[in-house]
Design an enzyme around this catalytic site. Structure first.
Site, PDB file in Angstrom:
ATOM      1  N   CYS A   1       0.819  -1.227   0.000  1.00 22.84           N
ATOM      2  CA  CYS A   1       0.000   0.000   0.000  1.00 22.84           C
ATOM      3  C   CYS A   1       0.845   1.265   0.000  1.00 22.84           C
ATOM      4  O   CYS A   1       0.657   2.150  -0.847  1.00 22.84           O
ATOM      5  CB  CYS A   1      -0.993  -0.007   1.161  1.00 22.84           C
ATOM      6  SG  CYS A   1      -0.285   0.120   2.818  1.00 22.84           S
TER       7      CYS A   1
ATOM      8  N   HIS B   1      -2.913   1.378   6.861  1.00 24.64           N
ATOM      9  CA  HIS B   1      -3.100   1.261   5.410  1.00 24.64           C
ATOM     10  C   HIS B   1      -3.224   2.650   4.807  1.00 24.64           C
ATOM     11  O   HIS B   1      -3.678   3.588   5.470  1.00 24.64           O
ATOM     12  CB  HIS B   1      -4.363   0.443   5.116  1.00 24.64           C
ATOM     13  CG  HIS B   1      -4.583   0.148   3.663  1.00 24.64           C
ATOM     14  ND1 HIS B   1      -3.719  -0.618   2.910  1.00 24.64           N
ATOM     15  CD2 HIS B   1      -5.569   0.529   2.806  1.00 24.64           C
ATOM     16  CE1 HIS B   1      -4.178  -0.708   1.673  1.00 24.64           C
ATOM     17  NE2 HIS B   1      -5.288  -0.014   1.578  1.00 24.64           N
TER      18      HIS B   1
ATOM     19  N   HIS C   1      -5.547   1.853  -4.441  1.00 27.19           N
ATOM     20  CA  HIS C   1      -4.660   1.285  -3.427  1.00 27.19           C
ATOM     21  C   HIS C   1      -4.240  -0.126  -3.815  1.00 27.19           C
ATOM     22  O   HIS C   1      -4.775  -0.721  -4.740  1.00 27.19           O
ATOM     23  CB  HIS C   1      -5.318   1.309  -2.047  1.00 27.19           C
ATOM     24  CG  HIS C   1      -6.480   0.368  -1.889  1.00 27.19           C
ATOM     25  ND1 HIS C   1      -6.682  -0.356  -0.747  1.00 27.19           N
ATOM     26  CD2 HIS C   1      -7.498   0.036  -2.717  1.00 27.19           C
ATOM     27  CE1 HIS C   1      -7.769  -1.087  -0.868  1.00 27.19           C
ATOM     28  NE2 HIS C   1      -8.284  -0.865  -2.052  1.00 27.19           N
TER      29      HIS C   1
END
Length: 157
Positions: A71, A121, A133
């Protein structure tokens, strides 16, 4: 890419009233969903477009591209290509961005998912409640709806 049509090229295809309306609003028409050039030129918008261009690239923990990403690796890669440096992890990126409220978020801002004060994240805000993402092992870079309200927003300076 911005899809623009300038008034002179419309003269052949549009009636007089349409051309006068176009001229009155500045002479340029943007196609639906197109980004104005000034906004597209910002590093954040460039990074958003770069992340989108990586659609389908596989997730790999610790990877920062150009073909595999985790990520924060996707955000590091995208912003680096757009001329901005970010720290490596999602938490470090959160710590280095200018925090903005959900009501002031813009396309190209970073979206940080958190549990308490721990960020776990990150993605790039694409508008309409969605992010680009690289979500997890077995998945690929993709556009996805933000699935929780436990997010912070950060703007890269």
């Amino acid at each position: 890419m911005t899809a623009q049509v300038h008034v002179p090229s419309l003269l052949v295809r549009a009636g007089t009233a349409s051309v006068l309306t176009l001229a009155a609003v500045g002479g340029t028409v943007l196609a639906p969903g197109a980004t104005p050039e000034a906004q597209a030129a910002t590093p954040s918008m460039k990074a958003l477009n770069i992340a989108a261009s990586k659609k389908g690239a596989p997730y790999r923990w610790g990877a920062t591209g150009p073909n595999l990403f985790d990520c924060s690796g996707l955000t590091v890669y995208s912003f680096k290509k757009a001329g901005k440096r970010l720290p490596r992890t999602a938490q470090q990126q959160y710590n280095k961005t200018r925090h903005v409220s959900a009501s002031h978020r813009k396309r190209g801002d970073l979206v940080f998912f958190h549990y308490g004060r721990s960020v776990y994240h990150v993605g790039i805000y694409a508008g309409h409640g969605k992010i680009w993402h690289s979500p997890r092992t077995g998945a690929v870079v993709r556009l996805e709806k933000i699935w929780t309200k436990r997010v912070y927003y950060g703007r890269v300076g």
